[in-house]
Design an enzyme around this catalytic site. Structure first.
Site, short mmCIF file in Angstrom:
data_model
loop_
_atom_site.label_atom_id
_atom_site.label_comp_id
_atom_site.label_asym_id
_atom_site.label_seq_id
_atom_site.Cartn_x
_atom_site.Cartn_y
_atom_site.Cartn_z
N ARG A 121 32.05 34.47 51.20
CA ARG A 121 31.71 35.48 50.19
C ARG A 121 30.27 35.93 50.35
O ARG A 121 29.95 37.12 50.21
CB ARG A 121 31.95 34.93 48.79
CG ARG A 121 31.52 35.90 47.69
CD ARG A 121 31.83 35.40 46.30
NE ARG A 121 31.29 36.32 45.30
CZ ARG A 121 31.48 36.21 43.98
NH1 ARG A 121 32.22 35.23 43.51
NH2 ARG A 121 30.96 37.08 43.15
N ASN B 203 41.81 36.92 44.55
CA ASN B 203 41.16 38.19 44.90
C ASN B 203 41.15 38.42 46.40
O ASN B 203 41.31 37.46 47.17
CB ASN B 203 39.73 38.18 44.35
CG ASN B 203 39.66 38.66 42.92
OD1 ASN B 203 40.36 39.57 42.54
ND2 ASN B 203 38.80 38.04 42.13
N CYS C 73 45.27 40.13 36.97
CA CYS C 73 43.81 39.99 36.95
C CYS C 73 43.37 39.77 35.51
O CYS C 73 43.92 40.40 34.60
CB CYS C 73 43.16 41.25 37.52
SG CYS C 73 41.35 41.25 37.45
N ASP C 74 42.40 38.93 35.31
CA ASP C 74 41.95 38.62 33.95
C ASP C 74 40.80 39.50 33.48
O ASP C 74 40.41 39.44 32.32
CB ASP C 74 41.52 37.15 33.87
CG ASP C 74 40.27 36.88 34.71
OD1 ASP C 74 40.25 37.31 35.87
OD2 ASP C 74 39.34 36.23 34.22
N HIS D 248 40.71 46.43 39.31
CA HIS D 248 39.25 46.62 39.31
C HIS D 248 38.90 48.10 39.42
O HIS D 248 37.83 48.46 39.94
CB HIS D 248 38.59 45.83 40.45
CG HIS D 248 38.55 44.36 40.20
ND1 HIS D 248 37.95 43.47 41.07
CD2 HIS D 248 39.05 43.61 39.18
CE1 HIS D 248 38.07 42.23 40.59
NE2 HIS D 248 38.74 42.30 39.45
N TYR E 42 34.16 47.32 36.83
CA TYR E 42 34.00 47.37 38.29
C TYR E 42 33.79 48.78 38.82
O TYR E 42 33.36 48.96 39.96
CB TYR E 42 35.21 46.73 38.98
CG TYR E 42 35.17 45.22 38.99
CD1 TYR E 42 34.63 44.54 40.08
CD2 TYR E 42 35.65 44.49 37.92
CE1 TYR E 42 34.58 43.15 40.09
CE2 TYR E 42 35.60 43.11 37.93
CZ TYR E 42 35.06 42.44 39.01
OH TYR E 42 35.01 41.08 39.01
N ARG F 41 25.31 37.71 44.32
CA ARG F 41 26.18 37.08 43.33
C ARG F 41 26.77 35.76 43.87
O ARG F 41 26.91 34.79 43.12
CB ARG F 41 27.29 38.05 42.96
CG ARG F 41 28.32 37.52 41.99
CD ARG F 41 27.76 37.35 40.60
NE ARG F 41 28.75 36.73 39.73
CZ ARG F 41 28.48 35.98 38.69
NH1 ARG F 41 27.22 35.75 38.37
NH2 ARG F 41 29.43 35.46 37.95
#
Length: 440
Positions: free
Chosen positions: A93, A147, A169-170, A199, A263, A283
C-alpha cells in the site's frame, strides 16, 4: 434458532478483532457455532488469532474456534465467508501511494493509480478464496469487503458470474452515522436513496422513518462543515480523516443537489490532495504507525496476560455492516442496505453491465435492487469514465495486457496524461513483480 459457521478470510487483519467483537455482541440475533480464521500469512494471523481465542474462551466458550492456513480446513462446513484480504499488506500500500506522488498524481489506496495497482493484486486473491468456498461449501455466501471493492466486484461479475458473492463497503454507512449525528437521530432511522460506483457516489434523498425530508438541513450543515462532527469513534481517528470530512464542503459545492461520498475529493480536488499530501509519509504510514501498531499491541497484551478482560479490541462500523448483511441473508430480514451489484437497468441511463452501488432489499435468496431512475449528466459522465477504468483493469488482469492497463491509468481522472500514466505504470510493474500477472 439456527447457529452458523463463519470463516473470516484475512484472519490476520487488524479488522478481524472488531468483526469478532461485533459477532459476540449479536449472539442473541445471530448465533455462531463455529468460527475459523484463514490467512496465508501464518505468523501474522497467529498473533491476532491467539488473542481472539482467549477472548472467545472468556466470552463465548461454546463457539468452536480455530485458525488455519489450510484452505480445505477453513472453507469446509461454512455458511458465510467474510473476506477482507490485503494482498501485499501495508508495505505494498505504501508503494501504491508513494509512486504516483512522485509524478504529482494522487496516491491513494483505492483511487487512481494506487487503487489500480491494488486491484491488480486483489483480483487473484479474491477469486482464489471464492473458488475454495465453492469447492468445499458450495451453498455458502461470500460477503466481500476487500478493497478496492469496485475493481474486485467487476472481476467477480465478469470472471465468476454465477458465484454466491455479495460485494459491500462500509464507507457510506460511516457517513450515514455522521449524518444521523448531525441530525440528532439514529442512523437506523434514516431512509436514503443513493447511486454511484464504490467510493464514487451520491445521496439524492435522506428522510426519516416518517418520511420527513432531512436533506435541506443536512445540506446547510455540509455547506459549512462537510461531514465533520465529533462522534465516539473519532477518538481512534487521525487528523487526516477530519480533513477529509471537512473537504466534502468543496465537493458538495460542485453539485449542491446531492450529498457526496467523501472519496470524490480524490477525483474532483486532486490538485488539492496532492498539494496537501506528504510524499514521504502517506496514509499507509499513518495506518502502520497507528491502527496497525495499536491492534497488534493490544493482541500481544491479551496473549501475555492470558486474559481479554479490559482489552482494547472494539467493535466498529466496519464490523456492524457485515454482521447485518449476514443476518439479513440468514433470517430473511428484508433489510435495506447499500450493495455493489450489476446495474441491469437499476440506473436507467447507465451501462447495464456496470457494478453500481445502490440500495437493495436483502433476504434469504439474496438481494432485490431498488431502481434509482435516471441520473444527471454530470454524475453519468464521471461514472462512465470511472467504470471504464475498472473494466479495463479487469481485462488487463485477465489478458495480461500492458496496453489495457496503460489505457486504464490514462483514463483515470486523477492522471493528467498518457505519458505520466506510462511512467507511473512502469514503476508499478517493477514493484509488483510476483503480485501481478506478467504483462505483455
Amino acid at each position: 434458532m439456527k447457529q452458523f459457521s463463519i470463516t473470516i478470510a484475512g484472519g490476520g487483519s487488524t479488522f478481524t478483532p472488531g468483526i469478532i467483537m461485533m459477532l459476540l455482541n449479536h449472539q442473541d440475533e445471530f448465533p455462531i457455532r463455529r468460527l475459523c480464521l484463514y490467512d496465508n500469512d501464518r505468523e501474522r494471523q497467529e498473533t491476532i488469532a491467539k488473542a481472539c481465542e482467549i477472548l472467545l474462551k472468556e466470552q463465548a466458550p461454546q463457539i468452536d474456534f480455530s485458525y488455519t492456513v489450510n484452505s480445505e480446513e477453513a472453507f469446509t462446513d461454512t455458511d458465510f465467508v467474510m473476506a477482507h484480504i490485503r494482498v501485499g499488506k501495508y508495505a505494498m500500500r505504501e508503494k501504491d501511494e508513494k509512486i504516483p506522488l512522485k509524478y504529482g498524481v494522487v496516491g491513494q489506496e483505492t483511487c487512481g493509480p494506487g487503487g489500480i495497482a491494488y486491484g491488480m493484486r486483489s483480483i487473484g486473491g479474491i477469486l482464489e478464496i471464492l473458488d475454495y468456498m465453492e469447492k468445499y461449501s458450495p451453498d455458502a455466501w461470500m460477503l466481500n469487503y476487500s478493497n478496492p471493492a469496485a475493481i474486485v466486484a467487476e472481476a467477480t461479475r465478469k470472471l465468476r458470474p454465477h458465484s454466491r458473492i455479495i460485494n459491500i463497503c462500509d464507507m457510506p454507512l460511516g457517513i450515514m452515522v455522521r449524518m444521523a449525528k448531525i441530525l440528532g437521530i439514529s442512523e437506523a432511522d434514516l431512509d436514503i436513496s443513493y447511486y454511484g460506483l464504490n467510493h464514487f457516489g451520491w445521496w439524492t434523498q435522506v428522510k426519516d422513518k416518517e418520511g420527513n425530508d432531512l436533506m435541506p438541513y443536512l445540506k446547510e450543515y455540509v455547506k459549512e462543515n462537510g461531514y465533520d462532527i465529533n462522534i465516539e469513534t473519532d477518538q481512534h481517528a487521525d487528523q487526516s480523516w477530519h480533513e477529509t470530512f471537512k473537504k466534502v464542503r468543496d465537493v458538495y459545492a460542485v453539485d449542491p443537489d446531492t450529498l457526496p461520498n467523501t472519496y470524490l475529493k480524490y477525483y474532483l480536488c486532486s490538485d488539492y490532495v496532492v498539494e496537501h499530501t506528504d510524499p514521504n509519509y502517506t496514509r499507509a504510514n499513518q495506518v502502520m504507525d497507528g491502527r496497525e501498531r495499536e491492534v497488534f499491541t493490544a493482541a500481544r497484551k491479551i496473549i501475555a496476560k492470558n486474559t481479554a478482560v479490559d482489552c482494547e479490541f472494539q467493535a466498529d462500523d466496519h464490523a456492524s455492516y457485515i454482521v447485518d448483511l449476514a443476518r439479513a441473508l440468514a433470517f430473511n430480514t428484508k433489510q435495506k442496505m447499500l450493495l455493489i451489484v450489476p446495474n441491469e437497468g437499476a440506473i436507467e441511463n447507465f451501462d447495464p453491465e456496470a457494478m453500481v452501488e445502490i440500495p437493495c432489499i436483502v433476504g434469504k435468496d439474496g438481494y432485490e435492487k431498488i431502481n434509482q431512475g435516471r441520473i444527471p449528466q454530470f454524475q453519468k459522465g464521471l461514472m462512465e469514465q470511472q467504470v471504464s477504468v475498472e473494466k479495463l483493469v479487469v481485462e488487463a488482469w485477465e489478458e495480461g495486457s500492458y496496453q489495457k492497463l496503460w489505457q486504464a491509468l490514462t483514463l483515470s481522472k486523477t492522471v493528467p496524461s498518457a505519458s505520466v500514466a506510462k511512467q507511473i505504470l512502469d514503476d508499478l510493474v517493477e514493484e509488483n513483480r510476483g503480485y501481478w500477472p506478467e504483462l505483455k
